[in-house]
Design an enzyme around this catalytic site. Structure first.
Site, short mmCIF file in Angstrom:
data_model
loop_
_atom_site.label_atom_id
_atom_site.label_comp_id
_atom_site.label_asym_id
_atom_site.label_seq_id
_atom_site.Cartn_x
_atom_site.Cartn_y
_atom_site.Cartn_z
N LYS A 60 0.84 -1.21 0.00
CA LYS A 60 0.00 0.00 0.00
C LYS A 60 0.87 1.26 0.00
CE LYS A 60 -2.00 -1.20 3.90
NZ LYS A 60 -1.31 -2.48 4.22
N ARG B 103 -9.80 0.24 8.89
CA ARG B 103 -9.35 -1.10 9.24
C ARG B 103 -10.40 -1.87 10.04
NH1 ARG B 103 -3.48 0.29 9.06
NH2 ARG B 103 -2.42 -1.59 9.62
N ARG C 222 11.99 -5.14 5.12
CA ARG C 222 11.64 -3.76 4.83
C ARG C 222 12.57 -2.75 5.51
NH1 ARG C 222 5.70 -1.84 5.51
NH2 ARG C 222 5.91 -2.94 7.47
N ARG D 265 11.32 -0.81 11.01
CA ARG D 265 10.19 -0.38 11.85
C ARG D 265 10.11 -1.22 13.12
NH1 ARG D 265 4.75 0.31 8.31
NH2 ARG D 265 3.87 -0.97 9.97
N ARG E 29 -0.04 -8.93 13.49
CA ARG E 29 -0.65 -8.00 12.53
C ARG E 29 -1.44 -8.76 11.46
NH1 ARG E 29 4.59 -4.92 11.09
NH2 ARG E 29 3.46 -4.08 9.31
P1 AP5 Z 1 4.82 -1.54 1.93
O1 AP5 Z 1 4.44 -0.78 0.72
O2 AP5 Z 1 5.56 -0.85 3.02
O3 AP5 Z 1 3.54 -2.31 2.53
P2 AP5 Z 1 2.23 -1.78 3.24
O4 AP5 Z 1 1.07 -2.41 2.57
O5 AP5 Z 1 2.25 -0.29 3.34
O6 AP5 Z 1 2.40 -2.49 4.64
P3 AP5 Z 1 2.43 -1.94 6.14
O7 AP5 Z 1 3.23 -2.91 6.96
O8 AP5 Z 1 2.83 -0.49 6.17
O9 AP5 Z 1 0.97 -2.07 6.52
P4 AP5 Z 1 0.37 -2.03 7.89
O10 AP5 Z 1 -1.02 -1.92 7.50
O11 AP5 Z 1 0.71 -3.14 8.79
O12 AP5 Z 1 1.10 -0.78 8.61
P5 AP5 Z 1 0.57 0.65 8.99
O13 AP5 Z 1 1.74 1.56 8.99
O14 AP5 Z 1 -0.62 1.01 8.19
O15 AP5 Z 1 5.66 -2.81 1.42
C1 AP5 Z 1 6.18 -3.76 2.34
C2 AP5 Z 1 7.55 -4.26 1.86
O16 AP5 Z 1 7.39 -4.98 0.63
C3 AP5 Z 1 8.56 -3.14 1.55
O17 AP5 Z 1 9.81 -3.61 1.92
C4 AP5 Z 1 8.45 -2.95 0.02
O18 AP5 Z 1 9.65 -2.48 -0.53
C5 AP5 Z 1 8.14 -4.37 -0.43
N1 AP5 Z 1 7.26 -4.42 -1.62
C6 AP5 Z 1 6.17 -3.63 -1.89
N2 AP5 Z 1 5.58 -3.99 -3.04
C7 AP5 Z 1 6.32 -5.05 -3.52
C8 AP5 Z 1 6.22 -5.86 -4.69
N3 AP5 Z 1 5.23 -5.68 -5.62
N4 AP5 Z 1 7.13 -6.86 -4.85
C9 AP5 Z 1 8.12 -7.06 -3.93
N5 AP5 Z 1 8.27 -6.31 -2.81
C10 AP5 Z 1 7.37 -5.32 -2.60
O19 AP5 Z 1 0.08 0.42 10.49
C11 AP5 Z 1 0.98 0.19 11.54
C12 AP5 Z 1 0.26 0.13 12.86
O20 AP5 Z 1 -0.36 1.40 13.14
C13 AP5 Z 1 -0.89 -0.88 12.96
O21 AP5 Z 1 -0.45 -2.17 13.29
C14 AP5 Z 1 -1.76 -0.25 14.05
O22 AP5 Z 1 -1.19 -0.48 15.33
C15 AP5 Z 1 -1.63 1.24 13.76
N6 AP5 Z 1 -2.67 1.72 12.82
C16 AP5 Z 1 -2.48 2.29 11.60
N7 AP5 Z 1 -3.65 2.58 11.02
C17 AP5 Z 1 -4.62 2.19 11.88
C18 AP5 Z 1 -6.03 2.19 11.82
N8 AP5 Z 1 -6.70 2.68 10.76
N9 AP5 Z 1 -6.71 1.70 12.88
C19 AP5 Z 1 -6.07 1.22 13.97
N10 AP5 Z 1 -4.73 1.17 14.09
C20 AP5 Z 1 -4.00 1.65 13.04
MG MG Z 2 2.43 1.07 4.93
#
Ligand code: AP5
Ligand code: MG
Length: 215
Positions: A13, A88, A127, A159, A170
């Site tokens: 994402k 979410r 990552r 991270r 997660r």
């Molecule tokens: P990346 O693009 O970073 O993946 P992502 O989908 O953004 O994954 P996240 O881990 O950021 O999602 P998340 O939902 O757990 O975290 P968030 O920060 O939202 O890609 C991942 C890796 O793969 C990278 O190394 C990239 O280079 C590689 N990659 C990408 N595309 C690729 C491809 N096509 N091929 C190969 N490699 C690839 O949330 C973190 C925390 O915050 C949550 O756990 C929660 O505690 C809190 N939080 C955030 N939002 C909320 C909410 N709405 N409600 C409640 N708690 C929340």
């Molecule tokens: Mg992300």
């Protein structure tokens, strides 16, 4: 254009959001990035969110709903926005629906990235992040200069919630609390599913093709 990027942790994402920001010149609204920025700045919100984030649990809905309401009413969202990591839960999606009716900005499309669990774990464990929100991978997508962000020149880091235990949690949390939103949005006809296992640029080309229907 008002877009939701949806999918499990590690689905890509954030990676695709950065490319979309550059291409469409609309902001990325990533709740994870907003929470991490608060944590870095030592705000009350950031400190309260840390205990949930480190364990891979969701931060309570009321906190997130407040954040999103403030953010979507800022001037830069006037021409559209890319939601990344929100909603979410069903209550978050319901609240979003109400906010968007109020500001008269309906969601055009929800892009649902599908990637198998094994790949997600491999992606997350390799990552590298930057404080500007850019995301890299040690093998699949390394920065041009080792350890340095291509976008802003800051040092990249791992991270705090990219540990084996937190990642597994997660993924479990995603399945229990977030995955039901696929049906929620499918029923309204805005959901489009994307095979997120392909090369980053191939995925981006497909997204552009889908979004060209809404431009
Ligand atoms: P990346 O693009 O970073 O993946 P992502 O989908 O953004 O994954 P996240 O881990 O950021 O999602 P998340 O939902 O757990 O975290 P968030 O920060 O939202 O890609 C991942 C890796 O793969 C990278 O190394 C990239 O280079 C590689 N990659 C990408 N595309 C690729 C491809 N096509 N091929 C190969 N490699 C690839 O949330 C973190 C925390 O915050 C949550 O756990 C929660 O505690 C809190 N939080 C955030 N939002 C909320 C909410 N709405 N409600 C409640 N708690 C929340
Ligand atoms: Mg992300």
């Amino acid at each position: 254009m008002n877009i939701i990027l949806f999918g499990p942790p590690g689905a890509g994402k954030g990676t695709q959001a950065k490319k979309l920001v550059e291409y469409y010149k609309i902001p990325q609204v990533a709740t994870g990035d907003i929470l991490r920025a608060n944590l870095r700045e030592g705000t009350e919100l950031g400190l309260a969110a840390k205990e949930y984030m480190d364990k891979g649990e969701l931060v309570p809905d009321e906190v997130l709903i407040g954040i999103i309401k403030n953010r979507l009413t800022e001037a830069d969202c006037e021409k559209g926005f890319i939601l990344d990591g929100y909603p979410r839960t069903i209550p978050q999606a319901d609240a979003l629906g109400e906010i968007l009716v109020e500001i008269e900005k309906p969601i055009d499309v929800v892009l649902n990235f599908e990637v198998p669990d094994e790949d997600l774990v491999e992606r997350i464990s390799g990552r590298l992040m930057c404080k500007c929100g850019a995301s890299y991978h040690k093998t699949f997508n390394p920065p041009e200069n080792e350890g340095i962000c291509d976008a802003c020149g800051a040092e990249v880091y791992q991270r705090a919630d990219d540990t084996a235990d937190a990642v597994q949690n997660r993924l479990d949390v995603y399945k229990k609390q977030t995955q039901p939103l696929i049906e929620y949005y499918d029923e309204t006809g805005v959901l489009r599913t994307i095979d997120g296992t392909r090369d980053i640029n191939v995925v981006f080309e497909e997204i552009k093709a889908i979004l060209s229907e809404f431009a």
